[in-house]
Design an enzyme around this catalytic site. Structure first.
Site, short mmCIF file in Angstrom:
data_model
loop_
_atom_site.label_atom_id
_atom_site.label_comp_id
_atom_site.label_asym_id
_atom_site.label_seq_id
_atom_site.Cartn_x
_atom_site.Cartn_y
_atom_site.Cartn_z
N ASP A 63 10.75 -7.34 -6.85
CA ASP A 63 9.86 -8.40 -7.54
C ASP A 63 10.38 -9.98 -7.49
O ASP A 63 11.55 -10.12 -7.88
CB ASP A 63 9.63 -8.24 -8.89
CG ASP A 63 9.54 -6.52 -9.37
OD1 ASP A 63 9.66 -5.67 -8.37
OD2 ASP A 63 9.61 -6.36 -10.48
N1 DQQ Z 1 10.73 -3.77 -11.13
C1 DQQ Z 1 9.53 -3.32 -11.89
C2 DQQ Z 1 9.50 -3.96 -12.99
C3 DQQ Z 1 10.82 -3.85 -13.46
C4 DQQ Z 1 11.69 -4.22 -12.10
C5 DQQ Z 1 8.33 -3.60 -10.94
C6 DQQ Z 1 12.76 -3.44 -11.70
O1 DQQ Z 1 8.77 -3.36 -13.91
O2 DQQ Z 1 11.26 -4.95 -14.37
O3 DQQ Z 1 8.39 -3.51 -9.37
O4 DQQ Z 1 13.56 -3.75 -10.73
#
Ligand code: DQQ
Length: 595
Positions: A63
């Site tokens: 992300d």
């Molecule tokens: N990636 C998820 C999120 C979390 C993060 C979404 C963990 O919900 O915070 O891809 O790497």
């Protein structure tokens, strides 16, 4: 000249800062698997590494986090594994840029260091406080056994440093904990906060689920965006009801922001919207659906007194408008005060195997940042690659008024197209719409299924027409990006489908190669439609009808690599299609985190 010298010097310094190397040491089993898996050479070929998409020098990314603009610099943080090319050991990596295109890596900004983030520093956002200081709120995992999630804040140590190199976690962390019936294992990804000018109170959203079990008849639990409010950014209380919820399963990475209704591209800063100016904006609520791994949004109204959001389309939560109908997840927008626009960042995962990723030593890119604004219809967003990307355009070729007869294809020759930007306008006689295929009512609501059944190689009426990108000279390998027009069973305006079909994109058999598709809400009765594709070695990012429908696809050719990648326009329909204009540019490689 001196100024230029200073800029170059700054870049060199930053590149040096970026040089810290990391050691891979706890992925022995995957490494062994990768070695045993006889990974096709094309996967590990450096020519398959994307050239102008955001990525670090090596390892896993997911992300985008807390994009922000500060004292002349754009900052991007992102979920990063410093120890390998699969998800794990997550820290917030940090890069800076003057133009959103050339990036320099700094050392990670946030790493596990306090009890409330000991087992992970997960996604979050930045908010600019009234004195100009950015504050980051992020999810910390504080217990490993149950993935217990809390929210922490971090502040810059030195606000006179435009690069914001050091981040400090105050001792009052965590500042939001899962109380009062919140599911502590599904409670994450705080948004940027906004402040109502009327009462000066901050609000933000946290992604979660409402309730613990499954819904009636085994339906997934309700995804929910909880509202938290604060006067001092320190003590936060939850509003009684979520801003919104729907029976979709967990909502990751929510995003909530105003968009202007004037049809102009200008963005709106969330804290600038007062009760009075609120009449000139609509709101967008986006959630990343953990169950589907796609980003969905609705356009609607925000009732500030009730702290509730209502989509304009009552069926909006089921209709599933997406930012991108391809591989694009956990996205986040920010308001860019320098150019007064709203910019969208999104993560594109790989479509190869984890063993391939270990062999390559890297996995994941960020899509080219996109400017987003409200379509004049008010029903959906429009998206367009930020204008800065055009600075990478080099040598170009053009086609003009070129007829592509049914069953024909035409090569766009004269430049390398493994790393290219292509803009094309298509036209066909409006009378040929009579020959458009009939739309199977069973698939009328499911673009992806429709494209699966009527792929690029299935002959049609008006379309399939579009581009074959990353194609080999014999066209054995090719990724099709195309349109196809249908006549609805009970009359009404023709339906336009946009697809990316990578079924023939590679001779490598171990890849995930789904067709991706979305409908394009456009009036095709004038026989005109445009397409732009950003091609970058193992990614094709396409924008249909001026950004109404977008599709990002990861592809890994085994022949169409580097100089061997070709570009064609094709027409698989019965109706003649004209390329009114096509321009294709070679794209240069920017400075990319030392990669
Ligand atoms: N990636 C998820 C999120 C979390 C993060 C979404 C963990 O919900 O915070 O891809 O790497």
């Amino acid at each position: 000249m001196r100024a230029l010298g200073r800029v170059v010097w700054a870049w060199l310094l930053l590149l040096q800062l970026a040089g810290a190397s990391h050691v891979v040491h706890d992925y022995e089993s995957l490494e062994a698997e990768a070695a045993a898996a006889a990974v096709p050479p094309s996967i590990v070929d450096p020519l398959m590494r994307t050239g102008y998409h955001f990525q670090p020098r090596k390892n896993w990314i997911n992300d985008p986090n807390a994009p922000l603009y500060y004292k002349g610099w754009y900052h991007l943080f992102y979920q990063y594994n410093p120890k390998g090319a699969v998800w794990g050991n997550i820290v917030w990596a940090h890069s800076v840029s003057r133009d959103l295109i050339n990036w320099a890596a700094l050392k990670p900004a946030i790493e596990p260091s306090i009890p409330s983030d000991k087992y992970g520093c997960w996604s979050g956002s930045a908010t600019t406080l009234p004195d100009g200081t950015p504050v980051i709120m992020y999810t910390g995992v504080s217990r490993s056994d149950v993935n217990y999630q809390v929210q922490n804040v971090a502040y810059p140590r030195n606000t006179s440093d435009p690069l914001l190199r050091e981040w400090v976690k105050p001792s009052h962390n965590p500042i939001i904990v899962p109380r009062g019936g919140i599911n502590a294992t599904q409670f994450r990804d705080p948004t940027t906060a906004w402040r109502a000018p009327e009462d000066g109170r901050w609000r933000l959203l946290i992604g979660s689920v409402a309730g613990t079990g499954r819904g009636r008849g085994g339906a997934p639990p309700r995804g929910a965006a909880y509202v938290y409010r604060s006067r001092d950014f320190r003590r936060w209380t939850r509003a009684r009801r979520p801003l919104h919820s729907a029976a979709t399963g967990m909502w990751e990475c929510p995003d909530f922001y105003p968009v202007g209704t004037s049809g102009r591209r200008a963005g709106v800063e969330a804290s600038s919207v007062s009760a009075a100016s609120g009449k000139k904006v609509k709101y967008v609520l986006k959630n990343s659906l953990d169950l589907r791994r796609y980003d969905y949004y609705t356009v609607g109204a925000y009732d500030r007194a009730a702290e509730r959001y209502v989509p304009d389309d009552p069926a909006g939560d089921e209709r599933h408008l997406r930012y991108d109908y391809g591989n694009f997840y956990a996205s986040k927008t920010f308001y860019d005060p320098a150019k007064r626009r709203r910019i969208l960042w999104g993560w594109a995962n790989e479509s190869d195997t984890a063993a391939d990723d270990v062999a390559k030593g890297w996995a994941g890119i960020q899509a080219i940042p996109r400017t987003v604004w409200l379509d004049p219809s008010g029903k959906q967003l429009l998206q367009w690659p930020i204008e800065e990307v055009e600075a990478l355009r080099g040598k170009s070729v053009a086609l003009k008024d070129t007829v592509i007869k049914p069953g024909q294809h035409v090569e766009v020759a004269g430049i390398q197209t493994a790393q290219a930007d292509v803009e094309v306008s298509f036209a066909f006689e409006a009378t040929s719409l009579a020959s458009a295929e009939a739309l199977d009512p069973a698939m009328a609501g499911d673009a992806q299924r429709l494209c699966g059944a009527r792929g690029a190689d299935v002959g049609g009426g008006v379309g399939p027409f579009g581009l074959w990108v990353l194609a080999s000279a014999d066209r054995q390998e090719r990724t099709a990006v195309f349109f196809r027009v249908f006549r609805p069973a009970h009359g009404g305006k023709p339906v336009v489908l946009m697809c990316t079909d990578p079924i023939k994109s590679s001779l490598n058999p171990n890849l995930y190669q789904p067709t991706f598709a979305g409908f394009v809400d456009t009036d095709i009765s004038n026989g005109k439609i445009s397409l732009r594709s950003l091609i970058d070695r193992s990614v094709v990012e396409s924008f249909g009808a001026g950004g109404k429908t977008c599709i990002l696809s990861r592809v890994y050719p085994s022949l169409a690599i580097g100089k061997n990648a070709r570009l064609y326009v094709f027409n698989g329909g019965k109706a003649e299609v004209r390329v009114s204009r096509l321009t294709a540019w070679e794209m240069k490689k920017p400075l990319m985190n030392g990669a």
